[in-house]
Design a protein around this motif. Structure first.
Motif, PDB file in Angstrom:
ATOM      1  N   PHE A  46     -23.077  16.487   2.219  1.00 28.10           N
ATOM      2  CA  PHE A  46     -24.165  17.168   2.934  1.00 28.10           C
ATOM      3  C   PHE A  46     -25.426  17.108   2.084  1.00 28.10           C
ATOM      4  O   PHE A  46     -25.371  16.752   0.902  1.00 28.10           O
ATOM      5  CB  PHE A  46     -23.789  18.623   3.231  1.00 28.10           C
ATOM      6  CG  PHE A  46     -22.604  18.755   4.156  1.00 28.10           C
ATOM      7  CD1 PHE A  46     -22.742  18.522   5.519  1.00 28.10           C
ATOM      8  CD2 PHE A  46     -21.349  19.077   3.659  1.00 28.10           C
ATOM      9  CE1 PHE A  46     -21.639  18.616   6.373  1.00 28.10           C
ATOM     10  CE2 PHE A  46     -20.244  19.178   4.504  1.00 28.10           C
ATOM     11  CZ  PHE A  46     -20.398  18.953   5.856  1.00 28.10           C
TER      12      PHE A  46
ATOM     13  N   GLY B 154     -27.960  22.785   0.018  1.00 29.49           N
ATOM     14  CA  GLY B 154     -27.148  23.552   0.966  1.00 29.49           C
ATOM     15  C   GLY B 154     -25.926  24.160   0.287  1.00 29.49           C
ATOM     16  O   GLY B 154     -25.761  24.071  -0.935  1.00 29.49           O
ATOM     17  N   PRO B 155     -25.052  24.771   1.086  1.00 30.73           N
ATOM     18  CA  PRO B 155     -23.895  25.487   0.531  1.00 30.73           C
ATOM     19  C   PRO B 155     -22.899  24.614  -0.246  1.00 30.73           C
ATOM     20  O   PRO B 155     -22.429  25.020  -1.302  1.00 30.73           O
ATOM     21  CB  PRO B 155     -23.204  26.067   1.770  1.00 30.73           C
ATOM     22  CG  PRO B 155     -24.177  25.965   2.873  1.00 30.73           C
ATOM     23  CD  PRO B 155     -25.156  24.907   2.546  1.00 30.73           C
ATOM     24  N   THR B 156     -22.583  23.439   0.272  1.00 29.28           N
ATOM     25  CA  THR B 156     -21.602  22.602  -0.422  1.00 29.28           C
ATOM     26  C   THR B 156     -22.205  22.093  -1.726  1.00 29.28           C
ATOM     27  O   THR B 156     -21.541  22.022  -2.762  1.00 29.28           O
ATOM     28  CB  THR B 156     -21.148  21.432   0.473  1.00 29.28           C
ATOM     29  OG1 THR B 156     -20.900  21.943   1.784  1.00 29.28           O
ATOM     30  CG2 THR B 156     -19.874  20.792  -0.046  1.00 29.28           C
ATOM     31  N   ASP B 157     -23.496  21.778  -1.663  1.00 26.35           N
ATOM     32  CA  ASP B 157     -24.230  21.345  -2.846  1.00 26.35           C
ATOM     33  C   ASP B 157     -24.245  22.459  -3.906  1.00 26.35           C
ATOM     34  O   ASP B 157     -24.014  22.210  -5.089  1.00 26.35           O
ATOM     35  CB  ASP B 157     -25.657  20.986  -2.404  1.00 26.35           C
ATOM     36  CG  ASP B 157     -26.493  20.390  -3.500  1.00 26.35           C
ATOM     37  OD1 ASP B 157     -26.203  19.247  -3.897  1.00 26.35           O
ATOM     38  OD2 ASP B 157     -27.429  21.061  -3.968  1.00 26.35           O
TER      39      ASP B 157
ATOM     40  N   HIS C 145     -15.158  20.724   2.438  1.00 25.24           N
ATOM     41  CA  HIS C 145     -14.640  22.014   2.881  1.00 25.24           C
ATOM     42  C   HIS C 145     -13.734  21.881   4.094  1.00 25.24           C
ATOM     43  O   HIS C 145     -13.161  20.822   4.363  1.00 25.24           O
ATOM     44  CB  HIS C 145     -15.794  22.990   3.074  1.00 25.24           C
ATOM     45  CG  HIS C 145     -16.838  22.518   4.067  1.00 25.24           C
ATOM     46  ND1 HIS C 145     -16.539  21.747   5.159  1.00 25.24           N
ATOM     47  CD2 HIS C 145     -18.175  22.714   4.117  1.00 25.24           C
ATOM     48  CE1 HIS C 145     -17.629  21.511   5.854  1.00 25.24           C
ATOM     49  NE2 HIS C 145     -18.646  22.080   5.236  1.00 25.24           N
TER      50      HIS C 145
ATOM     51  N   ALA D  99     -24.882  21.198  10.923  1.00 25.51           N
ATOM     52  CA  ALA D  99     -24.976  20.064   9.992  1.00 25.51           C
ATOM     53  C   ALA D  99     -24.160  18.880  10.493  1.00 25.51           C
ATOM     54  O   ALA D  99     -23.613  18.107   9.705  1.00 25.51           O
ATOM     55  CB  ALA D  99     -24.529  20.507   8.600  1.00 25.51           C
TER      56      ALA D  99
ATOM     57  N   ALA E   3     -19.085  19.687  10.572  1.00 24.51           N
ATOM     58  CA  ALA E   3     -19.565  20.631   9.550  1.00 24.51           C
ATOM     59  C   ALA E   3     -19.027  22.024   9.874  1.00 24.51           C
ATOM     60  O   ALA E   3     -18.640  22.298  11.015  1.00 24.51           O
ATOM     61  CB  ALA E   3     -21.085  20.643   9.543  1.00 24.51           C
ATOM     62  N   ALA E   4     -19.022  22.889   8.893  1.00 28.21           N
ATOM     63  CA  ALA E   4     -18.566  24.260   9.128  1.00 28.21           C
ATOM     64  C   ALA E   4     -19.495  24.954  10.124  1.00 28.21           C
ATOM     65  O   ALA E   4     -19.057  25.730  10.982  1.00 28.21           O
ATOM     66  CB  ALA E   4     -18.522  25.019   7.807  1.00 28.21           C
ATOM     67  N   SER E   5     -20.792  24.665  10.020  1.00 29.61           N
ATOM     68  CA  SER E   5     -21.774  25.245  10.943  1.00 29.61           C
ATOM     69  C   SER E   5     -21.510  24.786  12.377  1.00 29.61           C
ATOM     70  O   SER E   5     -21.731  25.534  13.336  1.00 29.61           O
ATOM     71  CB  SER E   5     -23.186  24.847  10.518  1.00 29.61           C
ATOM     72  OG  SER E   5     -23.233  23.468  10.225  1.00 29.61           O
TER      73      SER E   5
ATOM     74  N   GLY F   5     -27.450  18.612   6.824  1.00 28.51           N
ATOM     75  CA  GLY F   5     -26.897  19.683   5.997  1.00 28.51           C
ATOM     76  C   GLY F   5     -27.539  20.958   6.481  1.00 28.51           C
ATOM     77  O   GLY F   5     -28.514  20.922   7.260  1.00 28.51           O
ATOM     78  N   THR F   6     -27.047  22.101   6.006  1.00 31.25           N
ATOM     79  CA  THR F   6     -27.669  23.331   6.490  1.00 31.25           C
ATOM     80  C   THR F   6     -28.890  23.723   5.657  1.00 31.25           C
ATOM     81  O   THR F   6     -29.574  24.678   6.018  1.00 31.25           O
ATOM     82  CB  THR F   6     -26.646  24.478   6.597  1.00 31.25           C
ATOM     83  OG1 THR F   6     -25.901  24.541   5.399  1.00 31.25           O
ATOM     84  CG2 THR F   6     -25.724  24.260   7.785  1.00 31.25           C
ATOM     85  N   ALA F   7     -29.155  22.993   4.574  1.00 33.58           N
ATOM     86  CA  ALA F   7     -30.419  23.249   3.861  1.00 33.58           C
ATOM     87  C   ALA F   7     -31.601  22.912   4.780  1.00 33.58           C
ATOM     88  O   ALA F   7     -32.458  23.775   5.027  1.00 33.58           O
ATOM     89  CB  ALA F   7     -30.481  22.491   2.546  1.00 33.58           C
TER      90      ALA F   7
ATOM     91  N   GLN G 184     -22.847  29.173   5.775  1.00 32.39           N
ATOM     92  CA  GLN G 184     -22.135  29.807   4.671  1.00 32.39           C
ATOM     93  C   GLN G 184     -23.063  30.742   3.893  1.00 32.39           C
ATOM     94  O   GLN G 184     -24.261  30.479   3.765  1.00 32.39           O
ATOM     95  CB  GLN G 184     -21.569  28.716   3.765  1.00 32.39           C
ATOM     96  CG  GLN G 184     -20.445  27.955   4.441  1.00 32.39           C
ATOM     97  CD  GLN G 184     -20.429  26.505   4.019  1.00 32.39           C
ATOM     98  OE1 GLN G 184     -19.975  26.162   2.936  1.00 32.39           O
ATOM     99  NE2 GLN G 184     -20.933  25.638   4.860  1.00 32.39           N
TER     100      GLN G 184
HETATM  101  N1  ASP Z   1     -21.750  23.116   4.129  1.00 38.52           N
HETATM  102  C1  ASP Z   1     -22.687  22.212   4.711  1.00 38.52           C
HETATM  103  C2  ASP Z   1     -23.884  21.997   3.842  1.00 38.52           C
HETATM  104  O1  ASP Z   1     -23.719  22.075   2.641  1.00 38.52           O
HETATM  105  C3  ASP Z   1     -23.051  22.487   6.060  1.00 38.52           C
HETATM  106  C4  ASP Z   1     -21.926  22.882   6.918  1.00 38.52           C
HETATM  107  O2  ASP Z   1     -20.778  22.710   6.587  1.00 38.52           O
HETATM  108  O3  ASP Z   1     -22.230  23.362   7.987  1.00 38.52           O
HETATM  109  O4  ASP Z   1     -24.962  21.684   4.304  1.00 38.52           O
END
Ligand code: ASP
Length: 325
Positions: free
Chosen positions: A37, A41-44, A93, A157, A161-163, A185-187, A204
């Motif tokens: 991603f 963002g969250p994974t980053d 994730h 994302a 993606a989790a979103s 990504g969600t950033a 997240q």
């Molecule tokens: N975790 C993702 C991110 O880092 C986004 C997602 O999973 O929705 O952007």
């Protein structure tokens, strides 16, 4: 690699010697943690905290490499095809378990093309709206969406993606389909939520707690079974009548299939040091995340959980119905 040459010259079993020598020497150069991603963002965030720990354990540079796109599947595929030498690993994730049901032509098999190293940490999610949306809680939001479904957008994302999963569960549980806007990504999705270009995002807590506290976005609910101590005023989604909506974004660390066992063991050792590290735990606790129990930070702990989650999410996704070709 001196040992490898010696093994050739005296005709000893090459693979045994080279694997052992790799394990002892590894890593001799920078290790890359691929994040599928966008940066920021969250994974980053999770990967950068992990990389700091691995760097201390390895006494070697550990870099984070962002390979975003297609809900994380581009980055996962990149690692599945990388040289299996321990210098390219993947942090992914829950999306690893939802992709098989979402993509008809997924170019990798999560259970076969990657070596699981172990689970890392669990992160909850929050359902948000832009601050200017005239709603205060779930009831309000649903009423607003019923009246404005055609002009309301939900960001994610990408498929997988989790979103995306959270948005899918939300829309299917309230029975309203919204226009989806996919980001890398969600950033970048959060930037647009802050700017008011999109209306809703489920993300997240690593990416949302500070924005919620600053009043820059509106929090509708958390996906955890209990309220978070970091956000005591934000109710759970279950509290607001969305049952079956517990969503825990679990993370796993993987290497390409064929990575030598001694290297996997070394990576697992660094992972175990990380989940026990006080600084790492304090840092992720700031956004309501927790490290996994040591028994889950193992190849078996990740493999078993991944298989279980693929079986769990497949039918739910098929029922909610949103696929890629
Ligand atoms: N975790 C993702 C991110 O880092 C986004 C997602 O999973 O929705 O952007």
């Amino acid at each position: 690699m001196k040992l490898k040459t010696a093994a050739w010259s005296v005709g000893l079993p090459l693979c045994l010697f080279s694997a052992a020598s790799i394990g002892q020497e590894y890593p001799t150069r920078p290790v890359s943690v691929v994040v599928p991603f966008a940066a920021g963002g969250p994974t980053d965030t999770m990967a950068r905290l992990l990389a700091q720990q691995f760097q201390a354990s390895f006494k070697q540079t550990v870099v984070v490499e962002n390979a975003p796109g297609a809900g994380g599947t581009i980055g996962v595929n990149k690692v599945a095809r990388a040289t299996p030498d321990g210098y390219t690993v993947l942090l992914m994730h829950i999306g690893m378990a939802t992709a098989p049901a979402l993509y008809k032509r997924l170019p990798f098999d999560p259970l076969k093309d990657l070596e699981p190293i172990g689970q890392v940490a669990d992160v909850p999610m929050t359902l948000l709206t832009r601050a200017s949306l005239p709603v205060t809680g779930m009831k309000d939001l649903v009423a607003y969406l019923k009246a404005n479904r055609d002009k309301t957008t939900i960001a994610n994302a990408g498929l997988g993606a989790a979103s995306h999963l959270c948005g899918l569960l939300f829309m299917s549980s309230i029975g309203i389909d919204l226009t989806t806007v996919a980001y890398k990504g969600t950033a970048p999705a959060m930037s647009d939520l802050l700017g008011g270009q999109v209306d809703i995002l489920c993300d997240q807590t690593s990416n949302t707690v500070s924005q919620i506290k600053a009043g820059k976005v509106r929090a509708i609910g958390v996906t955890s079974p209990k309220r978070l101590t970091q956000l005591p005023d934000v109710p759970t989604l279950a509290e607001q009548g969305l049952s079956g909506f517990e969503l825990n974004v679990w993370h796993g660390l993987y290497a390409p299939r064929g990575t030598p066992r001694p290297v996997l063991e070394r990576l697992n050792k660094a992972l175990n040091a990380t989940i026990r590290d006080a600084t790492f735990n304090a840092r992720i606790a700031e956004f309501g995340a927790v490290s996994v129990a040591p028994a889950l930070a193992t190849p078996e702990g990740l493999r078993g959980h991944l298989a279980k989650e693929i079986a769990l999410w497949g039918p739910i996704i098929v029922k909610a119905g949103q696929f890629a070709d």
